[in-house]
Design a protein around this motif. Sequence first.
Motif, PDB file in Angstrom:
ATOM      1  N   GLN A  49       0.754  23.967  56.885  1.00 51.51           N
ATOM      2  CA  GLN A  49       0.339  23.407  58.169  1.00 51.51           C
ATOM      3  C   GLN A  49       1.038  24.131  59.305  1.00 51.51           C
ATOM      4  O   GLN A  49       2.263  24.150  59.390  1.00 51.51           O
ATOM      5  N   GLU A  50       0.263  24.705  60.172  1.00 50.33           N
ATOM      6  CA  GLU A  50       0.788  25.404  61.340  1.00 50.33           C
ATOM      7  C   GLU A  50       0.375  24.629  62.589  1.00 50.33           C
ATOM      8  O   GLU A  50      -0.373  23.667  62.509  1.00 50.33           O
ATOM      9  N   ASP A  51       0.824  25.097  63.735  1.00 59.32           N
ATOM     10  CA  ASP A  51       0.445  24.422  64.977  1.00 59.32           C
ATOM     11  C   ASP A  51      -1.056  24.561  65.256  1.00 59.32           C
ATOM     12  O   ASP A  51      -1.653  23.713  65.896  1.00 59.32           O
ATOM     13  N   ASP A  52      -1.627  25.663  64.808  1.00 56.56           N
ATOM     14  CA  ASP A  52      -3.010  25.933  65.193  1.00 56.56           C
ATOM     15  C   ASP A  52      -3.992  25.945  64.026  1.00 56.56           C
ATOM     16  O   ASP A  52      -5.190  26.076  64.242  1.00 56.56           O
ATOM     17  N   PHE A  53      -3.505  25.847  62.813  1.00 49.63           N
ATOM     18  CA  PHE A  53      -4.454  25.760  61.696  1.00 49.63           C
ATOM     19  C   PHE A  53      -3.768  25.202  60.459  1.00 49.63           C
ATOM     20  O   PHE A  53      -2.538  25.111  60.395  1.00 49.63           O
ATOM     21  N   VAL A  54      -4.596  24.822  59.494  1.00 49.95           N
ATOM     22  CA  VAL A  54      -4.064  24.370  58.207  1.00 49.95           C
ATOM     23  C   VAL A  54      -4.794  25.144  57.115  1.00 49.95           C
ATOM     24  O   VAL A  54      -5.984  25.435  57.227  1.00 49.95           O
ATOM     25  N   GLY A  55      -4.041  25.520  56.106  1.00 46.24           N
ATOM     26  CA  GLY A  55      -4.636  26.284  55.016  1.00 46.24           C
ATOM     27  C   GLY A  55      -4.063  25.869  53.675  1.00 46.24           C
ATOM     28  O   GLY A  55      -3.077  25.134  53.597  1.00 46.24           O
ATOM     29  N   VAL A  56      -4.716  26.329  52.630  1.00 48.08           N
ATOM     30  CA  VAL A  56      -4.328  25.997  51.268  1.00 48.08           C
ATOM     31  C   VAL A  56      -3.970  27.275  50.530  1.00 48.08           C
ATOM     32  O   VAL A  56      -4.609  28.299  50.744  1.00 48.08           O
ATOM     33  N   VAL A  57      -2.991  27.198  49.650  1.00 44.90           N
ATOM     34  CA  VAL A  57      -2.770  28.289  48.709  1.00 44.90           C
ATOM     35  C   VAL A  57      -2.933  27.702  47.318  1.00 44.90           C
ATOM     36  O   VAL A  57      -2.342  26.661  47.006  1.00 44.90           O
ATOM     37  N   ALA A  58      -3.786  28.339  46.516  1.00 44.72           N
ATOM     38  CA  ALA A  58      -4.058  27.807  45.179  1.00 44.72           C
ATOM     39  C   ALA A  58      -4.140  28.958  44.185  1.00 44.72           C
ATOM     40  O   ALA A  58      -4.055  30.125  44.561  1.00 44.72           O
ATOM     41  N   LYS A  59      -4.326  28.576  42.924  1.00 38.23           N
ATOM     42  CA  LYS A  59      -4.289  29.589  41.869  1.00 38.23           C
ATOM     43  C   LYS A  59      -5.588  30.359  41.725  1.00 38.23           C
ATOM     44  O   LYS A  59      -5.615  31.421  41.120  1.00 38.23           O
ATOM     45  N   SER A  60      -6.695  29.800  42.215  1.00 37.89           N
ATOM     46  CA  SER A  60      -7.955  30.528  42.124  1.00 37.89           C
ATOM     47  C   SER A  60      -8.761  30.292  43.391  1.00 37.89           C
ATOM     48  O   SER A  60      -8.478  29.363  44.167  1.00 37.89           O
ATOM     49  N   PHE A  61      -9.759  31.127  43.552  1.00 39.10           N
ATOM     50  CA  PHE A  61     -10.608  31.006  44.735  1.00 39.10           C
ATOM     51  C   PHE A  61     -11.274  29.638  44.801  1.00 39.10           C
ATOM     52  O   PHE A  61     -11.271  28.983  45.842  1.00 39.10           O
ATOM     53  N   THR A  62     -11.860  29.215  43.663  1.00 35.86           N
ATOM     54  CA  THR A  62     -12.603  27.945  43.703  1.00 35.86           C
ATOM     55  C   THR A  62     -11.658  26.766  43.928  1.00 35.86           C
ATOM     56  O   THR A  62     -11.998  25.818  44.632  1.00 35.86           O
ATOM     57  N   GLU A  63     -10.462  26.827  43.357  1.00 36.56           N
ATOM     58  CA  GLU A  63      -9.516  25.733  43.572  1.00 36.56           C
ATOM     59  C   GLU A  63      -9.064  25.675  45.031  1.00 36.56           C
ATOM     60  O   GLU A  63      -8.913  24.592  45.612  1.00 36.56           O
ATOM     61  N   ALA A  64      -8.889  26.854  45.616  1.00 32.40           N
ATOM     62  CA  ALA A  64      -8.505  26.888  47.033  1.00 32.40           C
ATOM     63  C   ALA A  64      -9.621  26.310  47.892  1.00 32.40           C
ATOM     64  O   ALA A  64      -9.377  25.515  48.805  1.00 32.40           O
ATOM     65  N   GLU A  65     -10.856  26.680  47.583  1.00 23.36           N
ATOM     66  CA  GLU A  65     -11.999  26.170  48.360  1.00 23.36           C
ATOM     67  C   GLU A  65     -12.133  24.656  48.211  1.00 23.36           C
ATOM     68  O   GLU A  65     -12.345  23.944  49.186  1.00 23.36           O
ATOM     69  N   ASN A  66     -12.024  24.174  46.966  1.00 28.48           N
ATOM     70  CA  ASN A  66     -12.155  22.738  46.738  1.00 28.48           C
ATOM     71  C   ASN A  66     -11.078  21.959  47.471  1.00 28.48           C
ATOM     72  O   ASN A  66     -11.341  20.923  48.075  1.00 28.48           O
ATOM     73  N   ALA A  67      -9.861  22.476  47.421  1.00 23.51           N
ATOM     74  CA  ALA A  67      -8.762  21.776  48.104  1.00 23.51           C
ATOM     75  C   ALA A  67      -8.964  21.827  49.613  1.00 23.51           C
ATOM     76  O   ALA A  67      -8.728  20.839  50.317  1.00 23.51           O
TER      77      ALA A  67
END
Lengths: 721, 168, 203
Positions: free
Chosen positions: A261-279
């Motif tokens: 979580q940053e001041d201007d955006f939120v992102g996910v780091v995951a083990k695979s592309f689909t898991e990152a997208e789902n999260a």
Amino acid sequence: MAKNKMSRRKFLVRGGLGTIGVLAVGTYLFRNPIRRQIAGALNTADTPYMGDTSTPIIWFEITEENKVILHSPKVEMGQGTFTGLAQMAAEELEIDMSQIKVVHAQSISGNMDSFATGGSTSISALWVPLRELAATMREMLLQKAAEKMGVEKSTLTISNGQVSSGRTEMSYAQIAEGVEAWEVPDTPKLKPVSEMKWVGKPVPRVDLADKVFGAPIFGVDATLPNMLYGSVVRSSKIGAVYKGADISKAENMPGVVKIVQEDDFVGVVAKSFTEAENAKNAIEVIWETTKNWQTEDIRSMLEVGQGTPFVIQKAGDVDDFFGEGSLIEASYWSPIGAHAQIEPNGALAHVEKDMATIYMSTQVVKISRDEIAKRLGMDKDQVNLAPTFLGGGFGRRLHTPNGIQAAVLSKAVGRPVKCFFSRKEEFQNDTFRPPTHHVLKAKLDNEGSIEAFEHNVSSGDVAFGSPMVPGIAEPILGADLGAWRGGMVQYGAIPNYQAISWRVQLPFATSWWRSLGLLANTFAIESFMDELAVKARKNPADFRLTHTQKDDRGERLANVIKKVVEVSGYKDEVVNNRAMGFAASTDANTPCAQVVEVSIENNEIKVHKVTCAMDPGLVVNPDQVKAQCEGAIIMGMSASLYEKMEVEDGALTPTIYGPYQMAMMKHAPKEIDIILLQGADSPGAVGEPPLGPIGAAIANAVFRLTGQRIRRMPLQDHLQV
Amino acid sequence: MKIALKVNGEQHSLEIADENTPLLWIVRDLLNLKGTKFGCGKAACGACTLHVDGEAVRSCSYAVKFADGKKVTTIEGLRNEEAPHPVQQAWLEHVVPQCGYCQPGFMMATAALISKNQEPTDEDIDNNIINICRCATYYRMRKAIHRAAELERDRLSLSTKNIENGEE
Amino acid sequence: MNRTAFLLFIFSLVAFYLIGSNNEASLEAYEVISEEQRDSLTTERAYEQVMNVLMHPRCMNCHPTDDVPKQGMDRHPHYFGMSRGKENKGFSVTKCATCHQEENNLNSGVPGAPHWSLAPSSMGWQGLSRSEIAQRLLNPETNGGKSHEELVTHMTEDELVLWAWNPGVDANGVQREKPPVSEEDFKKAVEKWFDEGAPIPSK
């Protein structure tokens, strides 16, 4: 370009394993203030190269196999620049095309273009500097060969990278071996074009095999050991401001490593592309929006008269003619256009304590690097931006926040992270081609010649607001040079004319899209020229020719018009339910005229044949120049006939190919005839100019078939059936 | 779920947590074959086209569980050891790619086309080759598809002759 | 647990979309048949129920009269120029199965069901009236030689037919609208209508 001349001095070379006379990690010298560059570009319309050309050491690398690797500060996005640059360098290096390989220069080498790859400038801007660098490198090698062989340099000859004294021979690789310091001589004289072996030849693209056999060369193909996948939440709403997020659901999703979580955006780091997208999809972001924008809001903002006007061109006085009498007036519109390049924007970032490495498809290597360094709080030389091949550029990659986001995610987890946009995000967070409104006015004299002509273009921003054009430049420039590109009147024999650019600041990002304003401005001006020709009862091509001025620029334009008429057999009539349409444009000093053959089948506008005559000056690779014309014509056709984005309930839509209709195989003309004229001694713009005439040429043909003057793109949508 | 796949002639046995993972990501990220591209994830652009048991499928919309026990061919496996595939040969001859990103998908669709139809008409091409190329290389691509079909016809007649001559 | 959370999220997204978009078509409630009505389901009512389903885009989109499959609630022509082809399954290489698998794909939003294909052209319904559709349905010359019994089986058991009540999500992850009669009531209506000899009311 005296400022780019190399001066006599020494460069120390740091050797690396596997290579011999290698890249020095030099200091980058930014000597050209950007304002002067832009002013210069505006005056001459020839954008100079804006990078370090003081030494060949950062440009060329010689391998043990006696091959030369050219480290290109220009990126390859399909336009064929790598191939043209290889031809130019091989020429002065006296090597075979099989002996040269082109790679992207990484920012850490110091070989960076402080401008961009764009504007159809790569070959033209490097035409002199790159050959000078190659010639200098050749002389440096000859000097070392002379020393190693113990002979006079003047007695040496070169063939395919082999230097011969008559008695002994050494390859470039052998010459370079063990050299620790190079003497950089004064810039040698360049080979005349008449003696050139590669320039002017249709050599195959240097990246052909990689692209045919599926090599992993693009940004989204990059991988590093221990790599994770990232995904960033982006708003689908116009003007949405990030106000925090509820990550509680996403945190426990499978494969999630960290929610950042940053001041201007939120992102996910995951083990695979689909898991990152789902999260990512499970994160609930709070967005603040102010207005629920609709297409109608944009349209009313855009009308000529709403924005800030700036006269960009003026000759004589049109006002004397527009007061009374038979004024001819018409209004044209173009929609919002998406880039829709197939490789989504993304990046692979690996941020370590003292060093960050970013692999990405970008057209602005230096800007991407500087932005990332700033965000990470690192020195610029601690960030190595390693450009990859671009899966399409078209101006989309002149804005690269995706690099910053990948770097932030990587820093948060201490591992390499790759992330890229979903297609919906691409469509909704594009830096769009701005929509435009045009008002044209003209008056014909008794002979049917134009006495006065005015073009008003109202457009969202293109150059303004871009990281490439600092805010300070806006008052100096007055009008957005991207928005008015192609908007000036090219028929200098008209006694009174003016062009006015109206600036409108839209609520969503609009910016560079291949050929910038050229597509819409030419559609409007050249359709209107056709209306005038019809009013004057003149053949549309002849009508243009009576208005071209008698100078070099006017004659080059007249020549492409005459050529395209001759080759296409242009006739202003309908034959066998097919009509021909004509239009011409001049973009960045390259005139281009096109004739299209069009019919209407099952209520669909069908383009059968396009004849295109273009004068880009000296042609380095005729096959690739033709490829650019073919592609630009079909892309321009796609944009003119089918493409449009709308604003619905605060969001840009559609969000997928199909609903965003683009030309496909079945729409592409089966015949395209390209004729290249050479009206200048050096190379000019190629990649964008042929996008100019196509829209108007089709609309003008449709008028002949149906009597309908379609003044709105996309044309197919507005065809009355 | 355990999935057995033969990819480009090589047998793989994979343990996959989510059997609905698109085959695209298995090929790209698990098997590290990057030639098959992600373009839209919605089966709209065709950049992810590969072959499953010889049929062209859009792998972004193809759950890996459906590929269990099947043969998958990607752009990396299209050529044989001696020579480029006729499609690749034709693409080289006509210098088709520009940015090149969508090209593997187009080549895989074309390879499927000429395996079934060695004399495709323009209409066959228009109907079957419906991927998206933003560089709009369609003009050369059409020529290359006809050329690929011609190369395939030559190859087939040659192998027929060889069989007739008892060389195989 | 995680998957449940994900599904819940998807559900809430859908709910949000439905409320937010004020999409009347999407909100159209099932025509609920009460117990008494069910017992007293008239032949005419059964016929109406059956036809309400067949006329719905989930069914109608794959029963075109112009060989072009349709998509969405607005029944627009299938993107990219897809068409019937020789065996109702698309063109020789780029066919239905290039994108449509045996079940819905929740990642791409591409719908799927076993033997995904167009209905044969003799069963094209688009643009026809209810009674014309019913006639085509019942006529062995157009319905592929099916008897009433076989039609009942087809309409109540074929997975591609029943896909209409499991239509999955679209490319934006939004649930597709189902026909206006529930699967259970549709089956009952089919059985009732055929039990009575499948009469077509004359209007």
